[in-house]
Write a protein that holds these residues in place. Structure first.
Motif, PDB file in Angstrom:
ATOM      1  N   TYR A 160       0.850  -1.202   0.000  1.00  0.00           N
ATOM      2  CA  TYR A 160       0.000   0.000   0.000  1.00  0.00           C
ATOM      3  C   TYR A 160       0.876   1.239   0.000  1.00  0.00           C
ATOM      4  CZ  TYR A 160      -2.998   3.783   1.516  1.00  0.00           C
ATOM      5  OH  TYR A 160      -3.671   4.975   1.577  1.00  0.00           O
ATOM      6  N   PHE A 161       0.583   2.171  -0.916  1.00  0.00           N
ATOM      7  CA  PHE A 161       1.294   3.460  -0.942  1.00  0.00           C
ATOM      8  C   PHE A 161       0.340   4.579  -0.529  1.00  0.00           C
ATOM      9  CE2 PHE A 161       2.110   7.391  -3.451  1.00  0.00           C
ATOM     10  CZ  PHE A 161       3.197   7.832  -2.700  1.00  0.00           C
ATOM     11  N   ALA A 162       0.818   5.428   0.368  1.00  0.00           N
ATOM     12  CA  ALA A 162       0.006   6.539   0.867  1.00  0.00           C
ATOM     13  C   ALA A 162       0.035   7.710  -0.111  1.00  0.00           C
ATOM     14  CB  ALA A 162       0.529   6.976   2.245  1.00  0.00           C
ATOM     15  N   GLY A 163      -0.811   7.650  -1.116  1.00  0.00           N
ATOM     16  CA  GLY A 163      -0.996   8.780  -2.032  1.00  0.00           C
ATOM     17  C   GLY A 163      -1.848   9.847  -1.359  1.00  0.00           C
ATOM     18  N   SER A 164      -2.045  10.970  -2.063  1.00  0.00           N
ATOM     19  CA  SER A 164      -2.678  12.116  -1.397  1.00  0.00           C
ATOM     20  C   SER A 164      -3.510  12.949  -2.369  1.00  0.00           C
ATOM     21  CB  SER A 164      -1.564  12.994  -0.811  1.00  0.00           C
ATOM     22  OG  SER A 164      -2.059  14.279  -0.522  1.00  0.00           O
ATOM     23  N   SER A 165      -4.532  13.590  -1.825  1.00  0.00           N
ATOM     24  CA  SER A 165      -5.329  14.536  -2.616  1.00  0.00           C
ATOM     25  C   SER A 165      -4.487  15.734  -3.062  1.00  0.00           C
ATOM     26  CB  SER A 165      -6.528  15.020  -1.800  1.00  0.00           C
ATOM     27  OG  SER A 165      -6.104  15.477  -0.536  1.00  0.00           O
ATOM     28  N   GLU A 166      -3.324  15.954  -2.406  1.00  0.00           N
ATOM     29  CA  GLU A 166      -2.418  17.027  -2.855  1.00  0.00           C
ATOM     30  C   GLU A 166      -1.922  16.768  -4.278  1.00  0.00           C
ATOM     31  OE1 GLU A 166      -1.044  20.044  -1.299  1.00  0.00           O
ATOM     32  OE2 GLU A 166      -2.973  19.725  -0.361  1.00  0.00           O
ATOM     33  N   MET A 167      -2.068  15.533  -4.764  1.00  0.00           N
ATOM     34  CA  MET A 167      -1.685  15.240  -6.156  1.00  0.00           C
ATOM     35  C   MET A 167      -2.610  15.980  -7.121  1.00  0.00           C
ATOM     36  SD  MET A 167      -0.594  11.210  -5.731  1.00  0.00           S
ATOM     37  CE  MET A 167      -2.123  10.575  -6.224  1.00  0.00           C
TER      38      MET A 167
ATOM     39  N   GLY B 297      -3.593   4.489  -2.286  1.00  0.00           N
ATOM     40  CA  GLY B 297      -4.797   5.125  -1.763  1.00  0.00           C
ATOM     41  C   GLY B 297      -4.615   6.616  -1.976  1.00  0.00           C
ATOM     42  N   ILE B 298      -5.542   7.244  -2.696  1.00  0.00           N
ATOM     43  CA  ILE B 298      -5.468   8.703  -2.866  1.00  0.00           C
ATOM     44  C   ILE B 298      -6.364   9.286  -1.785  1.00  0.00           C
ATOM     45  CG2 ILE B 298      -5.741  10.633  -4.466  1.00  0.00           C
ATOM     46  CD1 ILE B 298      -5.507   8.581  -6.765  1.00  0.00           C
ATOM     47  N   LEU B 299      -5.759   9.493  -0.616  1.00  0.00           N
ATOM     48  CA  LEU B 299      -6.545   9.871   0.560  1.00  0.00           C
ATOM     49  C   LEU B 299      -6.629  11.381   0.716  1.00  0.00           C
ATOM     50  CD1 LEU B 299      -6.474   6.882   1.001  1.00  0.00           C
ATOM     51  CD2 LEU B 299      -5.769   7.249   3.367  1.00  0.00           C
ATOM     52  N   PHE B 300      -7.832  11.854   0.993  1.00  0.00           N
ATOM     53  CA  PHE B 300      -8.041  13.266   1.299  1.00  0.00           C
ATOM     54  C   PHE B 300      -7.717  13.483   2.779  1.00  0.00           C
ATOM     55  CE2 PHE B 300     -10.152  15.268  -2.478  1.00  0.00           C
ATOM     56  CZ  PHE B 300      -9.914  14.211  -3.334  1.00  0.00           C
ATOM     57  N   ASN B 301      -7.673  14.749   3.205  1.00  0.00           N
ATOM     58  CA  ASN B 301      -7.236  15.071   4.576  1.00  0.00           C
ATOM     59  C   ASN B 301      -8.002  14.260   5.617  1.00  0.00           C
ATOM     60  OD1 ASN B 301      -6.760  17.346   2.768  1.00  0.00           O
ATOM     61  ND2 ASN B 301      -5.942  18.394   4.580  1.00  0.00           N
ATOM     62  N   HIS B 302      -7.251  13.677   6.540  1.00  0.00           N
ATOM     63  CA  HIS B 302      -7.908  12.988   7.658  1.00  0.00           C
ATOM     64  C   HIS B 302      -7.172  13.328   8.948  1.00  0.00           C
ATOM     65  CE1 HIS B 302      -5.302  10.273   5.370  1.00  0.00           C
ATOM     66  NE2 HIS B 302      -4.889   9.829   6.550  1.00  0.00           N
TER      67      HIS B 302
ATOM     68  N   ILE C  41     -10.238   8.173  -1.524  1.00  0.00           N
ATOM     69  CA  ILE C  41     -10.937   8.045  -0.239  1.00  0.00           C
ATOM     70  C   ILE C  41     -11.162   9.425   0.375  1.00  0.00           C
ATOM     71  CG2 ILE C  41     -10.742   7.164   2.142  1.00  0.00           C
ATOM     72  CD1 ILE C  41     -11.143   4.888   0.178  1.00  0.00           C
ATOM     73  N   GLY C  42     -12.423   9.780   0.550  1.00  0.00           N
ATOM     74  CA  GLY C  42     -12.791  11.052   1.191  1.00  0.00           C
ATOM     75  C   GLY C  42     -14.252  10.984   1.608  1.00  0.00           C
ATOM     76  N   THR C  43     -14.728  12.067   2.211  1.00  0.00           N
ATOM     77  CA  THR C  43     -16.119  12.026   2.715  1.00  0.00           C
ATOM     78  C   THR C  43     -17.128  12.526   1.689  1.00  0.00           C
ATOM     79  OG1 THR C  43     -16.107  14.296   3.566  1.00  0.00           O
ATOM     80  CG2 THR C  43     -15.265  12.577   5.046  1.00  0.00           C
ATOM     81  N   GLY C  44     -16.626  13.321   0.690  1.00  0.00           N
ATOM     82  CA  GLY C  44     -17.567  13.932  -0.266  1.00  0.00           C
ATOM     83  C   GLY C  44     -18.211  15.193   0.303  1.00  0.00           C
ATOM     84  N   LYS C  45     -17.691  15.657   1.447  1.00  0.00           N
ATOM     85  CA  LYS C  45     -18.207  16.913   2.027  1.00  0.00           C
ATOM     86  C   LYS C  45     -17.031  17.869   2.227  1.00  0.00           C
ATOM     87  CE  LYS C  45     -22.448  15.412   3.968  1.00  0.00           C
ATOM     88  NZ  LYS C  45     -22.394  13.947   4.070  1.00  0.00           N
ATOM     89  N   GLN C  46     -17.301  19.153   1.956  1.00  0.00           N
ATOM     90  CA  GLN C  46     -16.213  20.126   1.992  1.00  0.00           C
ATOM     91  C   GLN C  46     -16.466  21.214   3.035  1.00  0.00           C
ATOM     92  OE1 GLN C  46     -15.838  22.897  -1.349  1.00  0.00           O
ATOM     93  NE2 GLN C  46     -13.890  21.916  -1.824  1.00  0.00           N
TER      94      GLN C  46
END
Ligand code: NDP
Ligand code: GDR
Length: 326
Positions: A123-130, A176-181, A245-250
């Motif tokens: 697993y690689f920790a990708g990011s929404s910063e991409m 995983g392209i993870l948004f802020n958590h 991966i994110g919540t879909g809420k901003q």
């Protein structure tokens, strides 16, 4: 018994992921920096309640030899590569270390796996910063990348390396392209924890003001506990793939401020100071996840909402102050 190896185990996500894997009966190995062993109280605080259940190895993301040795020795079923210089603001001040640690660290982990433990799942920790200067809203697995910092660039490169090991060498690798958590275990330099600790200190008369940069920027904030579950789910699938991966809420930083100060009946406007030095040379203004693919394929859904997250973080810091931890 399944074996997992986690780089970055001492960080926010590493600590929650360890707990999740221990609860599932895994033998959990983690890589830590040697300096952490010299100051466990401060550097391993997130692991203190269950450190005795972990097997820790000292390694450096800058050394292929040190990483490969541990991969070879542990022969893990699953590798979670979370270790990184993860603070975006710092990546403007020190591009070189960020790129070196994040790009080479990921390459070394992948190469070590291919050489010494080819059947591990990775697993690689990708990011929404991409996604950076977002080219469409919301962002999904097909959205083009436009990183805005050395950190974002390092994550795009890590993502491409991870995909290439899947394509070229048939390795089971996922990003995983993870948004802020966030969580009560978030590092103090990140805006949510800076706010929750400030609220607790101000409420207790220990601080008079809070200096922030751009409070208009918007993020898709979730709880780290929910997100480590998604990491695990990715490695339980029949085929490797990449997932958003994110919540879909901003919410904006200002929304977070509002919620956090409201929780203790204070008005953030009485304490906030805008500090130009805390603005970034290139800002990521807005991020919003479209996780519909992950919801469908992984059966993943966030359980903790924004309001609950803010309350948990502020309450935890109020308790930390009461217990004289900070
Ligand atoms: P943290 O900053 O809390 O943890 C980072 C971890 O990496 C720590 O264990 C740290 O060790 C380790 N590390 C950093 N530099 C080195 C190095 N040179 N050698 C060895 N270890 C190193 O990050 P998070 O837990 O929040 O995030 C985990 C991963 O997910 C990171 O890769 C991050 O970039 C990524 N990510 C995070 C998101 C979030 O919102 N939290 C969203 C998307 C991606 P030490 O404790 O010794 O400093
Ligand atoms: P981010 O998180 O850069 O999104 O990266 P951070 O909390 O640092 O910033 C979020 C937004 O808040 C604005 N901001 C401030 N930020 C900080 N840290 N400190 C301040 O004083 C401040 N004032 C305003 C920022 O400009 C920004 O717009 C996090 C990290 O966890 C990355 O590793 C991860 O990849 C991404 O989330 C997804």
């Amino acid at each position: 018994m399944k074996k997992a190896l986690i780089s970055g185990i001492s960080g926010q996500d590493g600590s929650y992921l360890s707990e999740l894997l221990l609860s599932k009966g895994y033998e959990v190995h983690g890589m830590i920096r040697r300096v952490a062993l010299e100051d466990e109280t401060h550097r391993l605080w997130r692991l203190r309640h269950f450190k005795k259940d972990l097997i820790l190895h000292s390694a450096s993301l800058e050394s292929f030899a040190s990483l490969a040795k541990i991969i070879n020795k542990t022969q893990p079923d699953e590798i979670y590569h979370l270790g990184a210089q993860s603070y975006v603001h710092n990546s403007f001040e020190d591009e070189f270390s960020t790129l070196n640690t994040n790009i080479n660290g990921t390459h070394y982990m992948l190469a070590g796996m291919k050489e010494f433990s080819k059947n591990s799942k990775f697993y690689f920790a990708g990011s929404s910063e991409m996604f950076g200067k977002t080219l469409e809203t919301p962002q999904n697995e097909n959205t083009k990348f436009y990183p805005r910092s050395a950190y974002g660039i390092s994550k795009v490169t890590g993502y491409e390396l991870t995909r290439n090991y899947r394509d070229a060498y048939n390795c089971f690798t996922c990003s995983g392209i993870l948004f802020n958590h966030e969580s009560p275990r978030r590092g103090f330099e990140f805006v949510t924890r800076k706010i929750s600790l400030a609220v607790a200190r101000i409420k207790n008369g220990l601080q008079k003001e809070l200096n922030l940069g751009n409070i208009k920027s918007k993020r898709d904030w979730g709880h780290a506990k929910d997100y480590v579950e998604a990491m695990w789910l990715m490695l339980q699938q029949d085929k490797p793939a990449d997932y958003v991966i994110g919540t879909g809420k901003q919410h904006s930083v200002e929304d977070f401020l509002h919620a956090a100060f409201d929780h203790v009946n204070l008005n953030f406007k009485d304490y906030l100071k805008i500090d130009k030095n805390l603005f970034r040379p290139a800002e990521v203004e807005t991020l919003l996840a479209d996780s519909s693919n992950s919801i469908k394929k992984l059966g993943w859904k966030p359980k903790i909402n924004f309001e609950e997250l803010v309350r948990e973080m502020v309450d935890s810091d109020l308790k930390n102050i009461k217990d004289k931890i900070y």
